[in-house]
Design an enzyme around this catalytic site. Sequence first.
Site, mmCIF file in Angstrom:
data_model
loop_
_atom_site.group_PDB
_atom_site.id
_atom_site.type_symbol
_atom_site.label_atom_id
_atom_site.label_comp_id
_atom_site.label_asym_id
_atom_site.label_seq_id
_atom_site.Cartn_x
_atom_site.Cartn_y
_atom_site.Cartn_z
ATOM 1 N N ASP A 179 10.446 1.840 1.884
ATOM 2 C CA ASP A 179 9.293 1.761 1.207
ATOM 3 C C ASP A 179 8.312 2.146 2.164
ATOM 4 O O ASP A 179 8.179 1.090 2.778
ATOM 5 C CB ASP A 179 9.021 0.309 -0.004
ATOM 6 C CG ASP A 179 7.454 -0.099 -0.402
ATOM 7 O OD1 ASP A 179 7.165 0.479 -1.723
ATOM 8 O OD2 ASP A 179 6.527 -0.380 0.164
ATOM 9 N N GLU A 266 9.596 7.509 -1.296
ATOM 10 C CA GLU A 266 9.551 7.820 -2.716
ATOM 11 C C GLU A 266 8.769 9.037 -2.282
ATOM 12 O O GLU A 266 8.365 9.813 -1.410
ATOM 13 C CB GLU A 266 8.345 6.970 -2.958
ATOM 14 C CG GLU A 266 8.715 5.388 -3.397
ATOM 15 C CD GLU A 266 7.415 4.258 -3.847
ATOM 16 O OE1 GLU A 266 6.552 4.081 -4.533
ATOM 17 O OE2 GLU A 266 6.736 4.266 -3.006
ATOM 18 N N ASP A 347 6.077 -5.884 -1.111
ATOM 19 C CA ASP A 347 7.290 -4.686 -0.315
ATOM 20 C C ASP A 347 8.666 -4.715 -0.516
ATOM 21 O O ASP A 347 9.376 -3.167 -0.696
ATOM 22 C CB ASP A 347 7.032 -4.544 1.181
ATOM 23 C CG ASP A 347 5.375 -4.059 1.358
ATOM 24 O OD1 ASP A 347 4.327 -3.456 0.577
ATOM 25 O OD2 ASP A 347 4.627 -4.580 2.145
#
Length: 400
Positions: A179, A266, A347
């Site tokens: 992340d 991501e 997170d």
Amino acid sequence: MLDVLRVRIYPNKEQETALVKNFGCCRFVWNHYLEKTNNQYKETGKGLSYCDMAKDLTQLKKLPDYLFLQEATAATLQQSLKNLESAFKNFFQKRARFPQFKSKHKKQSIRYPESCSIKGNGLKLPKLGIVKAKFPKIIGDKIKSVTVSKTITDKYFAAILFETNNLIPNKTGKISGIDLGLKSLVTVFDGETCTKVDPIKPTRKYAKRLKWKQRVLSRKTKGSNNRKKQVKRVAKVHEKIANTRVDFLHKLSRKLVDENQVIVVENLCIKGLARTKLAKSVLDAGFGMLINFLSYKLEREGGKLVEVDRFFPSTKLCNCCQFKNDSLNLSVRDWICLNCQTHHDRDENAARNIREEGIRILSTNTAGHAGIKACGEGVRLVNACIKKHSFVKQESPVTT
């Protein structure tokens, strides 16, 4: 497989003079034929191809006013024309902007497409001889081309393109979800433990020094030698910031690649994030650069990089019961699930969800597009049918 190694070179006075002449000749050829192509396109509607420009260059070098072009290496001038043709192709295929004229006050570069080799602790280049260089590793394979560049701070580098067979086809390791964030640059979950790495923020670290250098530059007279010297001092600070960021991201990506076989990240829209109030921090973190480093390093060693769709609600989704918390703001770092009462670190929960989504993508062999949207069901997809607004006059409730 092709690989690139960028090394620092140290030319002597004679070699430096020859490089400066070569830079100027290649820059002149680029600007001359860019202008000529633009003029011909305005007159006839068709530009010049590489063959046309190469034939014209052969005749141009014989003219009395252009004899200085014979001092440069012929292969570098031809490569400059090939680069110009590629620039036009990229523009017409909408992959790049329109080619611009080159300036001698910015970064300079030339490419040697052949006749380059490594001799001892130096790099042998055509018409230059052996140039002193620093090689971090041994290059034993065939060299395809060498691109020599000069920065604004008068430093010389050589990017060596060579063939290599040193690959690890069967890499083993863990599957980790990453992340990306601003408070913690990366939060890594490998299935057992969760680790965080804080950002170094090089722009903010050297902001005071950069501000002082730019203030001195603003007081210099335009066109003076003192202003040119101060421009180099400002460029050195920018170079320090860039080198600090690149060095940190290289070391971080190397550590992640060595420990993992598959990395799930991501697919962020960095251009969109750069338009928000967090633009300075987003650009200073270097998210795109980190993903790029992870991608090519994993590809070299037989690993794989999986990108999760940017609309996947990795932060708002509870990792335990899959409950979606739509009321989660950016300022909330910890939250409790309303369904199962589980306490989540923002997170760490996102890294767990990203890892699970990456495993789902690998197992089903589908694209990184999830059925759950980050912003609810109101997300408008590309090529979706949109109902046009009706302009029929509405009757009032009283009349109805």
